[in-house]
Structures are given as structure tokens and as C-alpha cells.
Design an enzyme around this catalytic site. Structure first.
Site, PDB file in Angstrom:
ATOM      1  N   LYS A   1       0.840  -1.202   0.000  1.00 14.26           N
ATOM      2  CA  LYS A   1       0.000   0.000   0.000  1.00 14.26           C
ATOM      3  C   LYS A   1       0.870   1.245   0.000  1.00 14.26           C
ATOM      4  CE  LYS A   1      -3.944   2.032   2.511  1.00 14.26           C
ATOM      5  NZ  LYS A   1      -4.866   1.880   3.668  1.00 14.26           N
TER       6      LYS A   1
ATOM      7  N   SER B   1      -9.905   1.825   2.671  1.00  9.79           N
ATOM      8  CA  SER B   1      -9.006   2.612   1.861  1.00  9.79           C
ATOM      9  C   SER B   1      -7.988   1.790   1.080  1.00  9.79           C
ATOM     10  CB  SER B   1      -8.250   3.605   2.754  1.00  9.79           C
ATOM     11  OG  SER B   1      -7.389   2.922   3.657  1.00  9.79           O
TER      12      SER B   1
ATOM     13  N   SER C   1     -10.299  -0.607   6.757  1.00 11.25           N
ATOM     14  CA  SER C   1      -9.650  -0.405   5.458  1.00 11.25           C
ATOM     15  C   SER C   1      -8.934  -1.626   4.883  1.00 11.25           C
ATOM     16  CB  SER C   1      -8.657   0.756   5.540  1.00 11.25           C
ATOM     17  OG  SER C   1      -9.342   1.970   5.615  1.00 11.25           O
TER      18      SER C   1
END
Lengths: 486, 97
Positions: free
Chosen positions: A79, A154, A178
């Protein structure tokens, strides 16, 4: 079956048996990313050269005959909120669009120690704030099962990348859901470890009392392997509790007969859509068919979790994001004015709408006159939520909910209504507030072929029991063998 | 506080070092009023704050020096730098540069 569809457990055996090299394997995944990323936008940076160098180092280690971790030579998506030395790390924000960290996050250092392959940086909501990946400053990531839908957020890029087999695994972060929410919307496994299980050193701080790094994978075993790798020692994050998870396959494969599942039916029925509720009931019935026992429970303060979260998380974010001021390492605007203009213009032009919204909200709840009424009160109610979960998990082994109230929604469907977007996390936000581990496991598809998922919540540092339950669904229904068509 | 005024929002924005564009003020006010309505559900909870505290256990590490990052590498990300410094505009407290 193509090599890119195989789980880590199989790929690792192929590598150690020298049936394939990591360089060959990495090229297969890089090709897959190059072919599909223009459609999905799941990667913001594809690190071709670094990935092939990592793969060559892994091959050397395997060739030398020394013992290797199951992740040795396996590509990992990261990420873009986790710092990677010499690989651009933007937080999906314009304010960091050219930021190249000079150090690795602890989890990345661990991956490099065992010779995993850093294949690229995955898309996400800006600074991990969002539930759809639509707050990325650079591109909308798409759901591999339906390109008109969001992948969740997210960590949407990390989830979409694993679901579409661009990489066998990826790292995400979870502050209010997330990891678990995008895992569910993309039909894969995702786990938010216990708070303190994994070091956050080098992960861009959003809400420090909630943030955790965790893995995405297509199988339970693969997620456990990655958790084993990233939960090792850290001396730079004071919240790290020094309790690494150790992957032992036979522990995960243990049966669940006699174990108990707590279900807060009233809360679930109040929020879950009909199709999600029906699917959830089938999973509970399946667990019962294996000899597990379900109990109706009540988490009394759960209904306040979302309100607590949207006070505490923005409050911490407003403080954490104060460091982005246009001076030391961020994109600078407003040089023609004074210092204050640099601050204001760099932040106003560098942050997107949702990040600004949360900074403003956080600044408000921490401001004089409102601190006690909002922030202080939310912290106290958070304490009650923690106690509720602690007490409930003294009576049952795990707590189960659907991961999300509904399957993936259409791109743009909620962008003009932040509050509606916040409701997508209704089943996940309480868990980081309580600090417990939460696993999302795929549980099938709806009539539109969109994935559905189930959330399992365990006692602190008992990820193993979650893996055991998740493994039973995986073993019976084999949802992980279905691959989206791109 | 269930409704935000333009002045409220501008005051908070000033504290946060952000600027709200005039054309988006109406939408921001609506959003904040909605969110405030959402979080005000906490008013239903009665607390005895003298007995309810939050706690968190942190791990303590030995306070020993560790190698620092090379200053040249750290300053690579600054817009204006001349090792070992980064630059800011000249300013005087309370005034302009």
C-alpha cells in the site's frame, strides 16, 4: 491453471523445489500487472527493476540451500502509505507526489530480510481516508469483479491487486475497516491484526491509536504466512507488543467443533441488506453443522462506535497531518508569500476534499470549548466498547458479522454524501476501537456476481482461531478458486 | 452545536492552516452539519467521568542512540535545501516576510 492463480503455499514449493525461479515468477506477475493495470489502476508505482533485483537475490538464497521463509521469492504489493526506501511513496496524495522515503517501514525491512519481492506500490484513498478508493489523488481503482464498482477502501488497490492475481499477496492498513471492507468487496481474505501485533513504524500515521498493517491474500494460509513475516520484532514502535504470530499449518487446520460464535443479531439485522443477511445466516448454519455453537449476544455500545470513530480518528488525523506543511518533504506552494501562505496554500492545494474534511472535523473536536463534549467523551465511550468486546469474548470464542452491509457499490454513487460513505464501515469500525483482530473471509457471490464476505472477530492476539474458522469456509466452498475475468 | 456557520468553519480552517474556497462553502457547511448530527448520538450516553478512564500499555525501549539517516538523503525531499539545512522564507513573528 496459470501460475499467477496459484496460492503462495504452492508457489513457494515450486521455488524451493527449483521448478521455477523467482525471477521467472516475478516476470509473470509483472506482465500480468502491465496488462491489467491500465484497466484496474490498482498500482500507482510498478517497481520493475527493484522487483527483479529482489527476485534475483531470492534465487541466490534458495540456490544456496539455506532455510527460507515461505515468502522468499514471492511478489508482494505494498500500500502506498507504507514507506519503502528508494521507491516513491505518495500516500495517494498530491502533497507527497514526489516523495521518496530514505528508510523502510519495519514491515518492509522484514520482507527484505526474508527476500520477498517488492513488486510495486498499490493505490489507496488519500492517507487511508475513505471506503471506496475514490479519494486517491491519482486514479480511481476499479473492482475486478465489476469495473463499474468500487473495490472498497481505503486499501482498495491492495485488495484489487490480489483479487485480480496481479500479485499473490499485498499489504494494507486498517484504521476503521480499510483492510476488511475492501477484502470483502473484492472477494479475498484480509486481516486486521490485533493492535500491537504488527509494527507501524514507517506507515504514514492516520489515527495512531487505531492504525494497523495487515495482509491481503487469496487463502487463509497465505494470509497467515504474511502475518508471520510482518509481525516480527520492532524496536521503533512503542505500541508493538513483542508477540509475533507464528505460522503453523496444523493449527489453522484444527477443527472448530465445540467452539462458540457470538452473533449480535439485532445489530446485524438493523443494517445488513437482505442478500447479505441471507448469506450470513448460511455461514452460521455451516459452522453449526461442524459442531460449533452460536449464541445471540449484545454489544451494548456498538451503536455508538461509528460516532466515536468519526471523532477520534479525525482528531488524531488533524494532529498527525500537521507535519505536511510544504517545508521539509512535501510539495511546496505559495513561495511568493510568507511562511503562513506556504503552509496554507501547500495544504489547501495538496490535500484532497476528504482529507481536508477530516482535518477540519478533528481540529473542531479538539478545540477549546468542544474537547470535553466530543473528543473526551468519545474516548470514554471507546473504553466501554473495549469492555463490551472483552466481556463478550469471555463467553464466546469469536464474534461474527457480515463484513459490509451491502456488496460493492457503483463508482460515484456515494461521493457527494460523506455520511453515507461512512456507513459502509458500520460493521468494521468498532473493532479497531476495541483493538481486537478482525478477519474478512469470502462467503460467495450475489446474483450480480459481486463478492460477499463475513467478518470474524477474536480475542486480542488470537488470530489463530479466526484463521481456523475462516479455513473451514474456504475448505468447504472453495470461493478462492474463482478468478475475475479481465 | 448542530449547525455550523460560515464563521465557525472559517475559524476552524484558520486553526488547521487550510483555506475553504468560497464556492465550496455551502457544500462544506451542509456536510459538517450532517456529520455533526451523526456524532451527536453520543449525547445519549451518560458517563461518570470520575471512574471511567482510558488506558493503553506502551512498550518501553532502552534510551540508547541509534544510527541516524544520512542528512543528504533526508533533505532530498525538501523543496529548498542546502545540506545540512532546509530553507523557509524570512519572517518576523506577527509580520510578513
Amino acid at each position: 491453471m496459470s501460475l499467477y492463480e496459484k496460492p503462495i503455499t504452492e508457489l513457494s514449493s515450486l521455488l524451493t523445489e527449483k521448478q521455477i525461479t523467482s525471477v521467472e515468477l516475478t516476470k509473470i506477475f509483472l506482465d500480468r500487472i502491465d496488462q491489467t493495470n491500465p484497466t484496474l489502476n490498482s498500482f500507482l508505482t510498478i517497481s520493475h527493476d527493484i522487483a527483479l533485483a529482489d527476485a534475483a537475490a531470492a534465487d541466490q538464497k534458495i540456490q544456496s540451500g539455506q532455510p527460507t521463509h515461505p515468502l522468499c521469492g514471492i511478489p508482494v504489493g505494498i500500500k502506498d502509505i507504507i514507506c519503502t526506501q528508494d521507491i516513491k511513496t505518495t500516500g495517494a496524495s498530491k502533497i507527497l507526489e514526489n516523495f521518496v522515503p530514505s528508510y523502510d517501514a519495519t514491515v518492509i525491512a522484514h520482507l527484505r530480510e526474508i527476500s520477498a519481492v517488492r513488486i510495486g506500490k498499490t493505490n489507496c484513498d488519500e492517507f487511508a481516508m475513505g471506503s471506496s478508493n475514490e479519494n486517491s489523488a491519482f486514479a480511481n481503482c476499479k473492482n475486478p469483479w465489476d469495473l463499474s464498482c468500487v473495490p472498497g477502501g481505503s486499501s482498495g488497490g491492495s485488495a484489487a491487486a490480489v483479487s485480480s492475481r496481479q500479485t499473490p499477496t499485498s499489504l494494507g492498513t486498517d484504521t476503521g475497516g480499510s483492510i476488511r471492507q475492501p477484502a470483502s468487496l473484492c472477494g479475498i481474505v484480509g486481516i486486521k491484526p490485533t493492535y500491537g501485533r504488527v509494527s507501524r513504524f514507517g506507515s504514514m500515521a492516520f489515527a495512531s491509536s487505531l492504525d494497523q498493517i495487515g495482509p491481503f491474500a487469496n487463502t487463509i494460509e497465505d494470509a497467515a504466512i504474511v502475518l508471520d513475516a510482518i509481525s516480527q520484532n520492532c524496536t521503533q514502535d512503542s505500541t508493538y507488543q513483542g508477540k509475533p504470530y507464528n505460522y503453523v499449518p496444523k493449527h489453522i487446520h484444527a477443527e472448530i467443533k465445540g467452539k462458540t460464535i457470538g452473533v449480535d443479531w439485532a445489530f446485524i439485522e438493523a443494517y445488513a441488506s437482505d442478500e447479505v443477511l441471507a448469506n450470513f445466516k448460511q455461514q452460521i448454519a455451516f459452522f453449526e453443522s461442524l459442531g460449533a455453537v452460536s449464541k445471540n449476544i449484545s454489544i451494548a455500545h456498538q451503536k455508538y462506535a461509528s460516532a466515536c470513530y468519526y471523532i477520534i480518528a479525525p482528531a488524531e488525523a488533524s494532529s498527525n497531518l500537521a507535519r505536511y506543511d510544504g517545508i521539509r518533504y512535501t510539495t511546496q506552494k505559495g513561495q511568493e508569500g510568507g511562511l503562513d501562505q506556504i503552509y496554507v496554500q501547500s495544504r489547501s492545494e495538496g490535500f484532497g476534499a476528504e482529507v481536508q474534511r477530516r482535518i477540519l472535523l478533528g481540529t473542531f473536536v479538539l478545540s477549546a470549548g468542544y474537547y470535553d463534549a466530543y473528543y473526551n467523551k468519545a474516548c470514554h465511550i471507546r473504553n466501554r466498547i473495549q469492555n463490551d468486546y472483552k466481556q463478550a469474548l469471555q463467553e464466546v470464542d469469536i464474534i461474527a458479522t457480515p463484513t459490509t452491509p451491502a456488496p460493492a457499490f457503483k463508482l460515484g454513487a456515494k461521493t457527494n454524501n460523506p455520511l453515507e460513505m461512512y456507513h459502509a464501515d458500520v460493521f468494521t469500525v468498532a473493532i479497531p476501537l476495541a483493538g481486537n483482530p478482525g478477519l474478512s473471509i469470502p462467503t460467495g457471490f450475489n446474483k450480480d456476481n459481486l463478492p460477499l464476505g463475513m467478518q470474524l472477530v477474536g480475542r486480542h492476539f488470537d488470530e489463530e482461531t479466526l484463521f481456523q474458522f475462516g479455513h473451514k469456509i474456504q475448505r468447504e466452498f472453495q470461493h478462492h478458486t474463482k478468478v475475475p475475468t479481465l | 452545536m448542530s449547525k455550523w456557520t460560515k464563521q465557525d468553519l472559517e475559524n476552524i480552517a484558520k486553526l488547521a492552516k487550510l483555506r475553504i474556497q468560497p464556492e465550496s462553502m455551502h457544500d462544506r457547511l451542509r456536510e459538517f452539519s450532517d456529520i455533526l448530527g451523526h456524532i451527536e448520538v453520543l449525547e445519549q450516553v451518560q458517563l461518570d467521568q470520575s471512574t471511567e478512564t482510558t488506558s493503553q500499555t506502551l512498550q518501553m525501549f532502552a534510551d540508547t542512540p541509534q544510527p541516524c539517516l544520512p542528512i543528504e538523503d533526508v533533505l532530498k525531499n525538501a523543496t529548498h535545501a542546502d545540506v545540512p539545512f532546509f530553507f523557509i522564507p524570512k519572517f518576523i513573528e506577527g509580520g510578513k516576510s
